[in-house]
Scaffold this active site. Structure first.
Site, mmCIF file in Angstrom:
data_model
loop_
_atom_site.group_PDB
_atom_site.id
_atom_site.type_symbol
_atom_site.label_atom_id
_atom_site.label_comp_id
_atom_site.label_asym_id
_atom_site.label_seq_id
_atom_site.Cartn_x
_atom_site.Cartn_y
_atom_site.Cartn_z
ATOM 1 N N LYS A 148 -3.057 -3.241 -2.409
ATOM 2 C CA LYS A 148 -2.582 -3.449 -3.781
ATOM 3 C C LYS A 148 -1.438 -4.459 -3.842
ATOM 4 O O LYS A 148 -1.376 -5.257 -4.776
ATOM 5 C CB LYS A 148 -2.155 -2.136 -4.416
ATOM 6 N N THR A 149 -0.535 -4.424 -2.855
ATOM 7 C CA THR A 149 0.570 -5.388 -2.856
ATOM 8 C C THR A 149 0.035 -6.801 -2.688
ATOM 9 O O THR A 149 0.514 -7.746 -3.329
ATOM 10 C CB THR A 149 1.579 -5.060 -1.736
ATOM 11 N N ASP A 155 3.960 -2.085 -10.588
ATOM 12 C CA ASP A 155 3.429 -1.405 -9.411
ATOM 13 C C ASP A 155 3.768 0.087 -9.467
ATOM 14 O O ASP A 155 4.727 0.488 -10.130
ATOM 15 C CB ASP A 155 4.029 -2.048 -8.155
ATOM 16 N N GLU A 156 2.980 0.911 -8.760
ATOM 17 C CA GLU A 156 3.221 2.358 -8.657
ATOM 18 C C GLU A 156 3.393 2.999 -10.034
ATOM 19 O O GLU A 156 4.299 3.813 -10.267
ATOM 20 C CB GLU A 156 4.463 2.635 -7.793
ATOM 21 N N GLN A 193 -1.688 9.585 -5.513
ATOM 22 C CA GLN A 193 -0.463 9.410 -4.742
ATOM 23 C C GLN A 193 0.796 9.678 -5.569
ATOM 24 O O GLN A 193 1.888 9.249 -5.203
ATOM 25 C CB GLN A 193 -0.411 7.997 -4.152
ATOM 26 N N ARG A 204 -1.265 7.939 5.774
ATOM 27 C CA ARG A 204 -0.261 7.107 6.464
ATOM 28 C C ARG A 204 -0.783 6.657 7.826
ATOM 29 O O ARG A 204 -0.221 5.750 8.433
ATOM 30 C CB ARG A 204 1.040 7.886 6.705
#
Length: 644
Positions: A30-31, A231-232, A262, A596
């Protein structure tokens, strides 16, 4: 640029006008997509200064600046060598930063419109609590009855919901506790204003208030930032949600990136419903889902997909990866937490022998107190490690209680005396503390203030003499009133209380020493020696110990998730009034832990664990049975996890 993107990423990057929702699964790039999108907007003719990008951490913001800087360097000559210092510094550059940095930027330039000068100070948490204590003292409100930490939590939560002091007062009329909080809040705001200061929550609250009161100023920023990228988005609270919508309302070019699966910060005010409501908020919006995971192996990803599928409040999706196969998940059932820690050490030794770097190993746990036994076993094994946050024996609540014991055993320990003479608050000011430390003659009113404290110390000395350490600690908690300082309904309060309970488990090791004074002294000595290992543990080539919350946004080759027991992970708090949504957040937290890992995952459970000095019999975490059996190493069928 196109060649490095997958088809879904390309759609997200080259979408220009109109609202866009990017549902980005864990490890789906996504980044990368967001950075390419910003560069693509500029390449398409959008002025850099018309682009705003907001995220939640400075680390994420700096990473985005670096990536965009590299992409733009291929399009434009003479780009700066350090793009982190360049973005947002000029009218032709994209503004990239955190929500709080954005609020600060707006207030520095426009705060005068609401009576805030541009040179205002920003209070950190400690300064904020100190100002609340000061207001409480001025109002003669008992800090024991109305703990300042609780007041701070209520004010912060209310500001995040855009509730002002007046509304708060009206909504809580007749409630004794909240009416006292309201009075403190009013005076706290006066003191902030007098000091030309704001707190962290004001950096979101005040820009929203400014924009609502001054449509002309809002229009100025709407016309400047015509393209918003957030973002997020699943982690936005109400204030952040409103601020973003106000800025995007004029041109409707809002792109949000997030993943309900998330969202793990509801205790900070994050509301995943903001992302679920995006299509309703922005009619005609387009949704693109990123489901190709570039981080984890197939077995790990399949386990994560199977677990999160049990949640109801989510956008359905199945992540996939080109990294087929990989290592199956390993499961271990330990007798107790020490046995579990030894297992972790032995597996880490095996990984190192296979060539795994220590820094690519992380041990994740649900709550901070679990680090204590792990830290001790790492020290015994001489394996370098680092703990995210403060180490167990360096935590405030642990140092405070140990200071009480030190003073009870040694009245000349003036450093410890100074630390705890007014903790919890007893209206013993700095001047009086200085007189006590200097053993100066005290007046009658001064004696009246300090004598109850020394009476507590004398009581603690008797308790230590008569009771084994673990029982003595429980009594000390009651005599000092230390538990009552913390609100168990807040993340901070819950963490501190759990850490204190874990200290009882430590003390129980010394219960078999017949001389109780000797036993408690030995515990103090061992704690002091362990805290001296700091320089050794700070080595960067080290295993990472952290809570799952702290691991969000990070990735490692090898992940250990310990303490997978009902009541611990998922946490007992999920059984409260809002048990369904809390349970789903606990599952999202486990999903974050699983995703992770790049290569290997080790899961562990204990039959028995000491909580508050009592041995508790455990049952397996429900999350373990939600992972299909064939994904576990050594599993024989699809109906149950590994036999143990």
């Amino acid at each position: 640029m196109k060649e490095s993107l997958n088809p879904a990423q390309k759609k997200a990057v080259f979408h220009k006008d109109g609202p866009l929702l990017i549902v980005a699964g864990a490890g789906s790039g996504k980044t990368k997509a967001l950075s390419h999108r910003i560069a693509c907007l500029i390449a398409s003719g959008v002025e850099g200064g018309n682009i705003l990008a907001v995220t939640f951490t400075n680390k994420a913001a700096n990473e985005m600046k670096e990536r965009v800087g590299v992409l733009l360097s291929g399009m434009t000559k003479n780009r700066p060598k350090n793009p982190r210092l360049f973005f947002g510094s000029g009218p032709r550059e994209p503004w990239i930063g955190t929500f709080h940095a954005l609020g600060c930027y707006i207030l520095r330039h426009e705060g005068g419109a609401i009576g805030l000068t541009g040179n205002f100070s920003i209070l950190d948490d400690e300064e904020r609590l100190s100002l609340i204590k000061e207001a409480q003292k001025d109002l003669v409100i008992d800090p024991i009855q109305i703990p300042p930490a609780k007041v701070k939590a209520v004010i912060s939560r209310s500001k995040g919901e855009l509730i002002d002091p007046g509304t708060f007062r009206d909504n809580n009329f007749g409630n004794y506790f909240y009416e006292r909080v309201s009075s403190i809040w009013d005076l706290y705001e006066e003191k902030l204003s007098t000091a030309t200061s704001v707190d962290f929550d004001d950096l979101l609250l005040k820009p929203v208030r400014l924009f609502r009161d001054r449509p002309d100023i809002l229009k100025k920023y709407q016309d400047r930032w015509k393209y918003l990228n957030i973002d997020e988005y699943q982690d936005t609270n109400h204030a952040q949600y409103v601020l973003a919508n106000l800025l995007a309302k004029e041109h409707c070019n809002i792109c949000v990136v997030g993943d309900v699966d998330q969202c793990i910060y509801s205790w900070r005010g994050a509301d995943f419903r903001n992302i679920l409501a995006f299509e309703r908020d922005w009619p005609g919006s387009k949704t693109i889902t990123l489901v190709e995971n570039y981080r984890s192996s197939e077995f790990i990803l399949n386990a994560a997909n199977a677990v999160i599928a049990n949640n109801k409040e989510r956008v359905p999706k199945d992540l996939f990866t080109s990294k087929k196969g990989g290592d199956r998940l390993q499961f271990f059932a330990a007798q107790d937490e020490t046995h579990e820690a030894v297992y972790v050490i032995e597996k880490i030794k095996e990984l190192v022998e296979e060539g795994a770097p220590l820094e690519e190993i992380a041990v994740l746990f649900r709550t901070n107190f679990q680090s204590r036994v792990l830290e001790e076993e790492f020290l015994k094994a001489a394996i370098p490690y680092r703990v995210s946050g403060v180490r167990f024996y360096q935590r405030k609540e642990i140092k405070d209680i140990l200071a009480y014991i030190r003073v009870a055993l040694n009245r000349n320990d003036l450093l410890s005396l100074k630390r705890i003479i007014n903790v919890p608050p007893r209206r013993i000011g700095k001047a009086l503390i200085a007189k006590v430390i200097g053993k100066a003659e005290l007046g009658a009113s001064e004696k009246q203030k300090v004598e109850p404290f020394f009476a507590i110390i004398s009581d603690i000395e008797k308790v230590i003499l008569e009771e084994p350490p673990s029982k003595a600690l429980k009594i000390i908690f009651g005599k000092t009133g230390y538990f009552d300082m913390w609100d168990p309904d807040t993340e901070e309060g819950e963490t501190r209380i759990y850490n204190l309970k874990e200290l009882v488990n430590v003390a129980a090791r010394y219960d078999n020493i017949q001389d109780h004074i000797e036993a408690m002294s030995k515990m103090l000595e061992d704690a002091a020696l362990m805290s001296e290992q700091d320089s050794f543990k700070e080595n960067k080539i080290a295993v990472n110990l952290m809570t799952v919350h702290a691991a969000k946004g990070l990735e490692f080759d090898n992940i250990f998730i310990v303490g997978l027991e009902e009541g611990l992970f998922p946490h007992a708090s999920m059984e409260g009034d809002d048990g369904v949504s809390r349970g789903e957040e606990e599952r999202r937290l486990f999903y974050v832990a699983l995703t992770r890992a790049r290569k290997k995952i080790f899961l562990s459970f204990t039959f028995f664990r000491k909580i508050f000095g009592e041995k508790r019999t455990n049952t397996l975490s429900r999350f373990l049975s939600e992972i299909p059996a064939h994904l576990y190493e050594g599993a024989a069928d699809d109906n149950k996890i590994v036999e143990y």
